[in-house]
Design an enzyme around this catalytic site. Structure first.
Site, PDB file in Angstrom:
ATOM      1  N   GLU A   1     -96.417  35.500 118.382  1.00 57.48           N
ATOM      2  CA  GLU A   1     -95.567  36.700 118.498  1.00 57.48           C
ATOM      3  C   GLU A   1     -95.079  36.891 119.932  1.00 57.48           C
ATOM      4  O   GLU A   1     -93.929  37.296 120.152  1.00 57.48           O
ATOM      5  CB  GLU A   1     -96.298  37.951 118.006  1.00 57.48           C
ATOM      6  CG  GLU A   1     -96.784  37.888 116.554  1.00 57.48           C
ATOM      7  CD  GLU A   1     -95.720  37.439 115.563  1.00 57.48           C
ATOM      8  OE1 GLU A   1     -94.520  37.769 115.737  1.00 57.48           O
ATOM      9  OE2 GLU A   1     -96.076  36.732 114.600  1.00 57.48           O
TER      10      GLU A   1
ATOM     11  N   HIS B   1     -92.072  34.893 120.442  1.00 55.22           N
ATOM     12  CA  HIS B   1     -90.856  35.513 119.902  1.00 55.22           C
ATOM     13  C   HIS B   1     -90.204  36.455 120.919  1.00 55.22           C
ATOM     14  O   HIS B   1     -88.985  36.550 120.991  1.00 55.22           O
ATOM     15  CB  HIS B   1     -91.179  36.320 118.635  1.00 55.22           C
ATOM     16  CG  HIS B   1     -91.193  35.496 117.371  1.00 55.22           C
ATOM     17  ND1 HIS B   1     -90.135  34.706 116.974  1.00 55.22           N
ATOM     18  CD2 HIS B   1     -92.131  35.367 116.400  1.00 55.22           C
ATOM     19  CE1 HIS B   1     -90.421  34.126 115.818  1.00 55.22           C
ATOM     20  NE2 HIS B   1     -91.641  34.492 115.451  1.00 55.22           N
TER      21      HIS B   1
END
Ligand code: NI
Length: 169
Positions: free
Chosen positions: A135, A138
């Site tokens: 994450e 990202h």
């Protein structure tokens, strides 16, 4: 409300997100929507750029809703420590249908804010450490495919291009 998840190739997924300045009602709604979208998929994590919002925030729940305390919201997260290595299969809601083995740290300590703007530090190992790293990537415009090398990466990118041309991506 479930939001559409962007796919590999969509511009916001490949750009660096900016920090959240303050938690507005709009961001609170975004967090609710990201949680709904993650569970509906279902997935173990979702970052704001995946729903087209270029902000440094993500939600994660490696239990996918099975543990009541499994859900975590991280706003403006930063790694405090990372060590070790693990090598596991990984996928991404923005790269549906593809998996690959990705090298990640075995242990990660992440510091950020929750949705009440309280600072929290979480030490993770194994799957959660992997999810944190995935994450966090990202938020910097990196998708797991970008972490692969050579033939493995080329193969996935070629298949995605083919699907895109056929209007199936
Ligand atoms: Ni992902």
């Amino acid at each position: 409300m479930i939001r559409p998840i962007l796919k590999y190739g969509d511009a916001p997924l490949h750009e660096k997100a900016r920090p959240v300045d303050e938690l507005t009602p709009e961001i609170d709604r975004l967090i609710d929507d990201m949680i709904d979208t993650m569970y509906a998929a279902p997935g173990v994590g979702l970052a704001a750029p995946q729903v087209g919002v270029a902000l440094r925030l993500f939600v994660v729940d490696v239990s996918v809703g099975r543990d009541s305390g499994g859900l975590m919201v991280f706003v403006n997260p930063e790694f405090v420590e990372r060590d070790g290595t693990q090598l596991e299969e990984e996928g991404c809601l923005s790269v549906p249908g593809f998996n690959a083995t990705v090298v990640r740290p075995m242990r990660a300590v992440l510091r950020g804010f929750d949705r009440e703007w309280q600072q929290r530090t979480v030490e993770a190992t194994g799957l959660l450490a992997r999810a944190f790293q995935h994450e966090m990537d990202h938020l910097d415009g990196t998708v797991f495919v970008d972490r692969l090398r050579g033939i493995k990466r080329d193969l996935i990118v070629r298949k995605i291009r083919k699907l895109t041309r056929a209007g199936k991506w």
